[in-house]
Design a protein around this motif. Structure first.
Motif, PDB file in Angstrom:
ATOM      1  N   LYS A  64       8.578   2.586   3.641  1.00 31.70           N
ATOM      2  CA  LYS A  64       9.929   2.021   3.546  1.00 31.70           C
ATOM      3  C   LYS A  64      10.433   1.573   4.911  1.00 31.70           C
ATOM      4  O   LYS A  64      11.163   0.585   5.021  1.00 31.70           O
ATOM      5  CB  LYS A  64      10.873   3.043   2.917  1.00 31.70           C
ATOM      6  N   VAL A  65      10.053   2.296   5.945  1.00 36.44           N
ATOM      7  CA  VAL A  65      10.465   1.918   7.300  1.00 36.44           C
ATOM      8  C   VAL A  65       9.828   0.588   7.681  1.00 36.44           C
ATOM      9  O   VAL A  65      10.490  -0.308   8.219  1.00 36.44           O
ATOM     10  CB  VAL A  65      10.071   3.016   8.314  1.00 36.44           C
ATOM     11  N   PHE A  66       8.538   0.434   7.392  1.00 36.35           N
ATOM     12  CA  PHE A  66       7.846  -0.814   7.717  1.00 36.35           C
ATOM     13  C   PHE A  66       8.443  -1.986   6.937  1.00 36.35           C
ATOM     14  O   PHE A  66       8.597  -3.085   7.480  1.00 36.35           O
ATOM     15  CB  PHE A  66       6.349  -0.686   7.427  1.00 36.35           C
ATOM     16  N   ARG A  67       8.764  -1.763   5.676  1.00 34.19           N
ATOM     17  CA  ARG A  67       9.360  -2.828   4.876  1.00 34.19           C
ATOM     18  C   ARG A  67      10.703  -3.248   5.457  1.00 34.19           C
ATOM     19  O   ARG A  67      11.032  -4.438   5.498  1.00 34.19           O
ATOM     20  CB  ARG A  67       9.524  -2.356   3.425  1.00 34.19           C
ATOM     21  N   LEU A 110       9.940 -11.293  -1.862  1.00 38.55           N
ATOM     22  CA  LEU A 110       9.646 -11.879  -3.173  1.00 38.55           C
ATOM     23  C   LEU A 110       8.195 -11.637  -3.571  1.00 38.55           C
ATOM     24  O   LEU A 110       7.902 -11.282  -4.722  1.00 38.55           O
ATOM     25  CB  LEU A 110       9.946 -13.370  -3.149  1.00 38.55           C
ATOM     26  N   LEU A 111       7.275 -11.819  -2.625  1.00 38.74           N
ATOM     27  CA  LEU A 111       5.861 -11.594  -2.927  1.00 38.74           C
ATOM     28  C   LEU A 111       5.587 -10.122  -3.211  1.00 38.74           C
ATOM     29  O   LEU A 111       4.793  -9.788  -4.102  1.00 38.74           O
ATOM     30  CB  LEU A 111       5.006 -12.073  -1.759  1.00 38.74           C
ATOM     31  N   LEU A 112       6.230  -9.241  -2.464  1.00 36.74           N
ATOM     32  CA  LEU A 112       6.047  -7.804  -2.690  1.00 36.74           C
ATOM     33  C   LEU A 112       6.547  -7.412  -4.077  1.00 36.74           C
ATOM     34  O   LEU A 112       5.897  -6.628  -4.789  1.00 36.74           O
ATOM     35  CB  LEU A 112       6.782  -7.009  -1.610  1.00 36.74           C
ATOM     36  N   ALA A 113       7.692  -7.959  -4.475  1.00 33.93           N
ATOM     37  CA  ALA A 113       8.205  -7.687  -5.825  1.00 33.93           C
ATOM     38  C   ALA A 113       7.236  -8.200  -6.883  1.00 33.93           C
ATOM     39  O   ALA A 113       7.004  -7.549  -7.910  1.00 33.93           O
ATOM     40  CB  ALA A 113       9.576  -8.336  -5.997  1.00 33.93           C
ATOM     41  N   GLY A 114       6.642  -9.390  -6.625  1.00 33.97           N
ATOM     42  CA  GLY A 114       5.661  -9.919  -7.564  1.00 33.97           C
ATOM     43  C   GLY A 114       4.430  -9.047  -7.658  1.00 33.97           C
ATOM     44  O   GLY A 114       3.899  -8.816  -8.755  1.00 33.97           O
ATOM     45  N   MET A 115       3.962  -8.530  -6.520  1.00 32.34           N
ATOM     46  CA  MET A 115       2.785  -7.650  -6.528  1.00 32.34           C
ATOM     47  C   MET A 115       3.057  -6.370  -7.288  1.00 32.34           C
ATOM     48  O   MET A 115       2.201  -5.881  -8.042  1.00 32.34           O
ATOM     49  CB  MET A 115       2.375  -7.327  -5.090  1.00 32.34           C
ATOM     50  N   GLN A 116       4.242  -5.824  -7.109  1.00 32.80           N
ATOM     51  CA  GLN A 116       4.564  -4.575  -7.789  1.00 32.80           C
ATOM     52  C   GLN A 116       4.821  -4.782  -9.274  1.00 32.80           C
ATOM     53  O   GLN A 116       4.839  -3.813 -10.037  1.00 32.80           O
ATOM     54  CB  GLN A 116       5.766  -3.919  -7.121  1.00 32.80           C
ATOM     55  N   GLY A 117       5.006  -6.042  -9.678  1.00 35.55           N
ATOM     56  CA  GLY A 117       5.185  -6.326 -11.100  1.00 35.55           C
ATOM     57  C   GLY A 117       3.892  -6.622 -11.833  1.00 35.55           C
ATOM     58  O   GLY A 117       3.897  -6.812 -13.053  1.00 35.55           O
ATOM     59  N   ILE A 118       2.778  -6.658 -11.115  1.00 35.03           N
ATOM     60  CA  ILE A 118       1.484  -6.894 -11.765  1.00 35.03           C
ATOM     61  C   ILE A 118       1.082  -5.637 -12.544  1.00 35.03           C
ATOM     62  O   ILE A 118       1.090  -4.533 -11.990  1.00 35.03           O
ATOM     63  CB  ILE A 118       0.405  -7.237 -10.710  1.00 35.03           C
ATOM     64  N   PRO A 119       0.756  -5.760 -13.821  1.00 32.06           N
ATOM     65  CA  PRO A 119       0.387  -4.573 -14.613  1.00 32.06           C
ATOM     66  C   PRO A 119      -0.780  -3.811 -13.985  1.00 32.06           C
ATOM     67  O   PRO A 119      -1.817  -4.397 -13.660  1.00 32.06           O
ATOM     68  CB  PRO A 119       0.003  -5.162 -15.974  1.00 32.06           C
ATOM     69  N   LYS A 120      -0.617  -2.516 -13.826  1.00 31.60           N
ATOM     70  CA  LYS A 120      -1.669  -1.703 -13.223  1.00 31.60           C
ATOM     71  C   LYS A 120      -2.922  -1.655 -14.097  1.00 31.60           C
ATOM     72  O   LYS A 120      -4.022  -1.415 -13.606  1.00 31.60           O
ATOM     73  CB  LYS A 120      -1.141  -0.288 -12.978  1.00 31.60           C
ATOM     74  N   LYS A 156       0.833  -1.196   0.000  1.00 29.93           N
ATOM     75  CA  LYS A 156       0.000   0.000   0.000  1.00 29.93           C
ATOM     76  C   LYS A 156       0.874   1.254   0.000  1.00 29.93           C
ATOM     77  O   LYS A 156       1.977   1.261   0.524  1.00 29.93           O
ATOM     78  CB  LYS A 156      -0.936  -0.009   1.214  1.00 29.93           C
ATOM     79  N   LYS A 157       0.343   2.334  -0.582  1.00 31.60           N
ATOM     80  CA  LYS A 157       1.083   3.583  -0.677  1.00 31.60           C
ATOM     81  C   LYS A 157       0.759   4.461   0.533  1.00 31.60           C
ATOM     82  O   LYS A 157      -0.234   5.191   0.553  1.00 31.60           O
ATOM     83  CB  LYS A 157       0.735   4.307  -1.978  1.00 31.60           C
ATOM     84  N   LEU A 158       1.584   4.326   1.561  1.00 31.22           N
ATOM     85  CA  LEU A 158       1.418   5.101   2.775  1.00 31.22           C
ATOM     86  C   LEU A 158       2.735   5.765   3.145  1.00 31.22           C
ATOM     87  O   LEU A 158       3.818   5.284   2.773  1.00 31.22           O
ATOM     88  CB  LEU A 158       0.958   4.197   3.934  1.00 31.22           C
ATOM     89  N   ARG A 159       2.650   6.839   3.893  1.00 34.21           N
ATOM     90  CA  ARG A 159       3.861   7.533   4.328  1.00 34.21           C
ATOM     91  C   ARG A 159       4.648   6.636   5.292  1.00 34.21           C
ATOM     92  O   ARG A 159       4.077   6.006   6.184  1.00 34.21           O
ATOM     93  CB  ARG A 159       3.485   8.844   5.012  1.00 34.21           C
ATOM     94  N   GLY A 160       5.948   6.587   5.107  1.00 36.44           N
ATOM     95  CA  GLY A 160       6.801   5.786   5.973  1.00 36.44           C
ATOM     96  C   GLY A 160       6.795   4.303   5.660  1.00 36.44           C
ATOM     97  O   GLY A 160       7.278   3.495   6.463  1.00 36.44           O
TER      98      GLY A 160
END
Length: 276
Positions: free
Chosen positions: A94-97, A165-175, A88-92
């Motif tokens: 990168k810290v949670f990741r 790995l799953l996060l990278a896969g999610m971000q690779g799904i065509p919008k 999800k696109k939330l502030r901060g």
């Protein structure tokens, strides 16, 4: 010839450090070998003794199966849930990741020692938190019913690799797919189960196979936290074959155990690929 010359370091390493020892261990599994005297041919004795006479073998297989078929599904569900939240696109964010991924970078020995403090019956963080809720926590590492759940907690703490790995896969799904679904009236839940999860199936398959292999080969957690106790309630196949080979000097029997473990892993992997 240039090709074989360039890959010769890998070929030599493979033959000397992997293929050669595997063939040697297969031969040793049919022998009596104590590391001090030459191997003596025993035929199928080690395998027959393992399946019919060893009083610990089936208990250890049960422990390993219990650990694997609880830790792997829980780890998969937790990884997918965390990856969905971290996408999800939330502030901060990168810290949670970073916070989720850091535990997977901690060496396993250090993580096991850390969890020996976390799971301490009187002063441990986990039982202290349970006491605040009015719950008396168990002696995690000394009660037979709770020792494998304690090992599973340690495993779940390090799910960061699968999450990445799953996060990278999610971000690779065509919008465009998600946008088209939104136009057609699909809500977030429908998009997740009808688009995101199917598109992640290759990553899920990879995580599942690697999780199965790693769970059947669990060693350091057991060796450091419990040493197989209490009363062999947490003993697993790899620590057991290590003890048989290097403590009891029954290297032939340990080799037979390792080949049985190899067969179990191959069978489970084949089932996963067949049904995926």
């Amino acid at each position: 010839m240039w090709f074989y010359l360039m890959i010769s370091p890998w070929i030599i390493g493979f033959v000397v450090f992997l293929a050669g020892p595997m063939i040697a261990s297969l031969y040793l599994s049919f022998t009596h070998y104590d590391l001090l005297t030459p191997p003596r041919w025993a035929g199928l004795y080690n395998y027959v003794y393992m399946l019919t006479e060893d009083p610990l073998f089936w208990k250890i297989v049960g422990n390993t199966t219990y650990y694997t078929f609880v830790a792997v599904p829980l780890g998969m569900v937790l990884s997918i849930a965390l990856a969905a939240l971290l996408n999800k696109k939330l502030r901060g964010m990168k810290v949670f990741r970073t916070v989720i991924y850091v535990p997977s970078l901690v060496p396993l020995v250090a993580a096991a020692i850390l969890f020996s403090w976390v799971l301490a019956p009187d002063t441990g963080i986990l039982n202290s938190g349970l006491r605040l809720l009015g719950i008396t926590g168990p002696d995690w590492l000394r009660e037979e019913a709770w020792v494998i759940p304690a090992l599973i907690l340690l495993t779940l703490w390090g799910v960061g690799n699968g999450v990445v790995l799953l996060l990278a896969g999610m971000q690779g799904i065509p919008k465009e797919l998600l946008e088209a679904a939104t136009i057609d009236g699909a809500g977030p839940r429908q998009q997740f189960f009808r688009i995101v999860l199917p598109m992640l199936s290759p990553v899920i398959l990879f995580n599942l196979v690697m999780g199965l292999i790693g769970s059947f080969q669990v060693f350091a957690q057991v060796y450091i936290l419990t040493a197989g106790g209490p009363d062999n309630a947490s003993q697993m196949l790899v620590p057991y074959l290590y003890e048989e080979g290097f403590k009891n000097y029954r290297m032939g029997y340990a080799s037979a155990l390792s080949w049985l473990l190899f067969g179990i892993i191959m069978l489970c992997t084949a089932i996963v690929f067949r049904t995926s």
